[in-house]
Design an enzyme around this catalytic site. Structure first.
Site, PDB file in Angstrom:
ATOM      1  N   GLY A  61       5.739  -6.344  11.400  1.00  0.00           N
ATOM      2  CA  GLY A  61       4.447  -5.774  11.812  1.00  0.00           C
ATOM      3  C   GLY A  61       3.296  -6.574  11.222  1.00  0.00           C
ATOM      4  N   SER A  62       2.065  -6.291  11.647  1.00  0.00           N
ATOM      5  CA  SER A  62       0.921  -7.094  11.197  1.00  0.00           C
ATOM      6  C   SER A  62       0.680  -6.962   9.696  1.00  0.00           C
ATOM      7  CB  SER A  62      -0.338  -6.707  11.979  1.00  0.00           C
ATOM      8  OG  SER A  62      -0.636  -5.328  11.806  1.00  0.00           O
ATOM      9  N   GLU A  63       0.726  -5.731   9.170  1.00  0.00           N
ATOM     10  CA  GLU A  63       0.505  -5.536   7.730  1.00  0.00           C
ATOM     11  C   GLU A  63       1.639  -6.149   6.917  1.00  0.00           C
ATOM     12  OE1 GLU A  63      -2.007  -3.699   5.850  1.00  0.00           O
ATOM     13  OE2 GLU A  63      -3.089  -4.113   7.701  1.00  0.00           O
ATOM     14  N   THR A 122       2.113   2.492   2.350  1.00  0.00           N
ATOM     15  CA  THR A 122       1.612   3.299   3.468  1.00  0.00           C
ATOM     16  C   THR A 122       0.698   4.439   3.019  1.00  0.00           C
ATOM     17  OG1 THR A 122       3.686   2.840   4.620  1.00  0.00           O
ATOM     18  CG2 THR A 122       2.301   4.589   5.534  1.00  0.00           C
ATOM     19  N   TYR A 182      -7.553  -3.800 -10.126  1.00  0.00           N
ATOM     20  CA  TYR A 182      -7.998  -5.197 -10.132  1.00  0.00           C
ATOM     21  C   TYR A 182      -9.169  -5.376 -11.099  1.00  0.00           C
ATOM     22  CZ  TYR A 182      -6.204  -4.025  -5.443  1.00  0.00           C
ATOM     23  OH  TYR A 182      -5.506  -3.492  -4.389  1.00  0.00           O
ATOM     24  N   GLU A 241      -8.418   9.709 -12.446  1.00  0.00           N
ATOM     25  CA  GLU A 241      -9.484  10.234 -11.593  1.00  0.00           C
ATOM     26  C   GLU A 241      -9.611  11.730 -11.836  1.00  0.00           C
ATOM     27  OE1 GLU A 241      -8.112   9.322  -7.677  1.00  0.00           O
ATOM     28  OE2 GLU A 241      -8.661   7.201  -7.801  1.00  0.00           O
ATOM     29  N   HIS A 275      -9.889   9.496  -1.887  1.00  0.00           N
ATOM     30  CA  HIS A 275      -8.575   9.139  -1.348  1.00  0.00           C
ATOM     31  C   HIS A 275      -7.460   9.923  -2.003  1.00  0.00           C
ATOM     32  CE1 HIS A 275      -8.246   6.683  -5.002  1.00  0.00           C
ATOM     33  NE2 HIS A 275      -6.951   6.711  -4.790  1.00  0.00           N
TER      34      HIS A 275
END
Length: 290
Positions: free
Chosen positions: A18-20, A97, A159, A209, A248
């Site tokens: 797949g693209s990812e 995912t 990061y 968080e 998120h």
């Protein structure tokens, strides 16, 4: 000694063609990660990015001795992909995912309880052991090898923390992005425990968080462990309205203990060095390791 992944890990990509899967597998291979193949049902026998494609994870384990997988399967099928990997004997299952239905993850998590494997994620940036293996979507150039472990719910802050540490002339043993979904495999406590028990990790950065109890649980475990390895803690979302979780994360609101202020208080009480902004992480790490 690394945690979870290293240069000897034999990694497959589920959702390989797949693209990812293609884009990130290319990045992983370019980094030097030992990608031994991938899985896309119906495309077995083909070659993709110079690696073999298999129809099933079981076939990948049998043919190339895969022990680690990274999952880029669409949300509706991702929980099945996790269970398939566990059933095939994969030891480390890293699920990138986002948007897997909660009911599906409850089922997958229950299935994994009787299996000898570890799930990282879902909805996570993955795991990186610098200069050995990048199994995820993080920018590899940010990470340099060293003695600081990172555990984070947030990909971006993973990061950022690594960059702050590297700017101080230090480096990373392993960075673990645990993911921000309500139902995840490896918790903050479990990831911190892995790094505290790693002989090469001399300091841990724990990024949490608002919402949920994960950081409080990790802090209490750390205090009870009696470990002398320092932990630097940061909680994102301090300026959010009371009762709010991170966008998120969707973490379960746990009441008075899940605000940034409460989490910081608990962490301090448990002996963790708490900083108020990501920009302070590197300097505080350097200070406690001096």
């Amino acid at each position: 000694m690394s945690v979870l992944v290293n240069k000897d890990s034999k990694i497959i990509v589920q959702g390989f063609t797949g693209s990812e899967g293609t884009f990130h597998a290319e990045q992983m291979i370019a980094y030097g990660t030992n990608v031994v193949g991938g899985v896309t049902p119906g495309k077995g026998g083909q070659e993709h990015l110079g690696k073999p494609v298999f129809n099933t994870v079981e076939e990948a384990v049998e043919k190339v001795d895969a022990d680690t997988t990274i999952i880029f399967v669409p949300p509706a099928f991702a929980a099945d992909a996790i269970m398939e990997a566990a059933n095939a004997g994969i030891k480390v299952i890293i699920t990138i995912t986002e948007g897997i239905p909660v009911a599906d993850m409850v089922k997958a998590n229950n299935y994994l309880k009787n299996k000898d494997c570890r799930l990282i994620g879902p909805n996570c940036p993955g795991v990186i052991t610098p200069e050995e293996a990048k199994v995820g979507i993080m920018p590899g150039f940010v990470f340099k090898k060293g003695k600081v472990g990172i555990v984070s719910k947030s990909g971006t802050l993973t990061y950022e923390a690594a960059d702050q540490v590297v700017r101080q002339g230090l480096g990373i043993t392993t960075a673990i992005g645990i993911g921000g979904d309500p139902i995840i495999g490896t918790t903050t406590k479990e990831a911190v425990e892995l790094l505290i028990n790693d002989p090469e990790t001399e300091c841990v950065v724990m990024i949490g968080e608002i919402g949920g109890q994960l950081e409080a649980d990790a802090a209490k475990w750390y205090q009870e462990s009696g470990s002398k390895k320092p932990i630097i803690g940061f909680i994102a979302g301090e300026t959010a309205p009371a009762g709010r979780t991170m966008g998120h994360a969707g973490a379960i609101v746990g009441g008075s203990d899940d605000t940034a202020q409460a989490k910081k208080r608990i962490m301090k009480e448990c002996g963790i060095h708490v900083v108020d902004s990501p920009a302070e992480i590197g300097k505080k790490v350097k200070q406690v390791m001096a």
